[in-house]
Scaffold this active site. Sequence first.
Site, short mmCIF file in Angstrom:
data_model
loop_
_atom_site.label_atom_id
_atom_site.label_comp_id
_atom_site.label_asym_id
_atom_site.label_seq_id
_atom_site.Cartn_x
_atom_site.Cartn_y
_atom_site.Cartn_z
N ALA A 52 -40.28 -50.87 32.25
CA ALA A 52 -40.79 -50.71 30.88
C ALA A 52 -42.24 -50.22 30.87
O ALA A 52 -42.49 -49.02 30.80
CB ALA A 52 -40.63 -52.02 30.14
N ARG A 53 -43.17 -51.16 30.98
CA ARG A 53 -44.59 -50.80 31.00
C ARG A 53 -45.33 -51.78 31.90
O ARG A 53 -45.06 -52.99 31.87
CB ARG A 53 -45.19 -50.87 29.59
N ASP A 102 -41.54 -49.26 38.49
CA ASP A 102 -41.67 -47.84 38.16
C ASP A 102 -42.90 -47.58 37.30
O ASP A 102 -43.28 -46.44 37.09
CB ASP A 102 -40.40 -47.38 37.41
N GLU A 160 -51.99 -46.56 35.37
CA GLU A 160 -51.35 -45.50 36.17
C GLU A 160 -52.28 -44.31 36.30
O GLU A 160 -52.98 -44.00 35.35
CB GLU A 160 -50.05 -45.06 35.49
N HIS A 210 -43.39 -43.78 38.07
CA HIS A 210 -43.00 -43.61 36.65
C HIS A 210 -41.98 -42.47 36.47
O HIS A 210 -42.25 -41.45 35.84
CB HIS A 210 -44.23 -43.37 35.77
N GLY A 234 -38.83 -43.02 35.15
CA GLY A 234 -37.77 -43.48 34.24
C GLY A 234 -36.98 -42.37 33.55
O GLY A 234 -35.76 -42.32 33.66
#
Length: 317
Positions: free
Chosen positions: A235-236, A260, A265, A283, A285
């Site tokens: 998600a985050r 992820d 980031e 990241h 996704g």
Amino acid sequence: MKKILITRRLLRACEDKAEGIFEANLNLNDELYSQQKLVELSEGCDGILSSLTDKLDSETINKLPDSIKIISNFAVGFGNIDLDAANNRGIAVTNTPDVLTDATAEIGILLILGACRRASEGIESARQGGWKWSADYLIGKQLTGSRLGILGMGRIGQKIAKIAKSLGMIIHYHNRSKLSEDKEQGATYHDNLKSLLSVSDVLSVCCPASKETVDMINKETLEYLPKGAVVTNVARGDIIEDEAMIDALDRRKVYAVGLDVYKNEPNLNPGYLKHKSAFILPHLGSATKDTRTAMANLAIDNLDEYFKTGNCKNKVN
Ligand code: GLV
């Protein structure tokens, strides 16, 4: 023709589509605009097609020209945008739900598999060579029969539940409210985080980042997990307190993580790098051609709909 600023490169066909509808200011070098540059480039524009790498905090939003009526975020998450500030300025904010559900759920499952089955260590050994098969070599955790706790049973959580169920996992979830039976797909509802974590052999964080969810997985809540649990986050990064998680890995309270997304980031906490049991991705996704195309097209359609009707079904404020 409405004028828009597109802050990052899109796939070429999507940029062509945007240029067919709007006067579009493209970012051909795909540079990361500073907040100041983003404000300057917005001058004379009616809308912004932003990405999750743009930090549209209240200070930046307050400096945007009055001509900006909409920020169309190229993502389902919109934690990068201060909605209160946008509301105060009368700026609509939209996102791109649904179209990225399947791709993101696939990465959610990859994180679970990668962390449980020690994929990082396996890949490293296979590349280095000299490994020797043995009955107890790189033994991991089997998904079949394990309990999967899903934190945030929205579209992505539900899709992960569906795939995980087909892999033989037993699904539990925590959400603000209990879902209808068809959406639950036989999963067990927990009305609080502690109850969910206490049955999660594997945890999949799928909830949006918000003021309520920041650092929800922290020193205290990690203790609710069974010893040797696996924690994954599709998600985050904001939802996990990194220092607490790294400490839990050090203590083997947490067996492995599959991540992820990260705070700050692309500069993830270096504490993760020293753990071979950390299965980490940059990241990815929604990173498939079909999905990124659908997301960009939806972000463009959201702008078009808003300019034409003064509203948009994907408005989030
Ligand atoms: C991707 O991370 C998204 O929020 O769309």
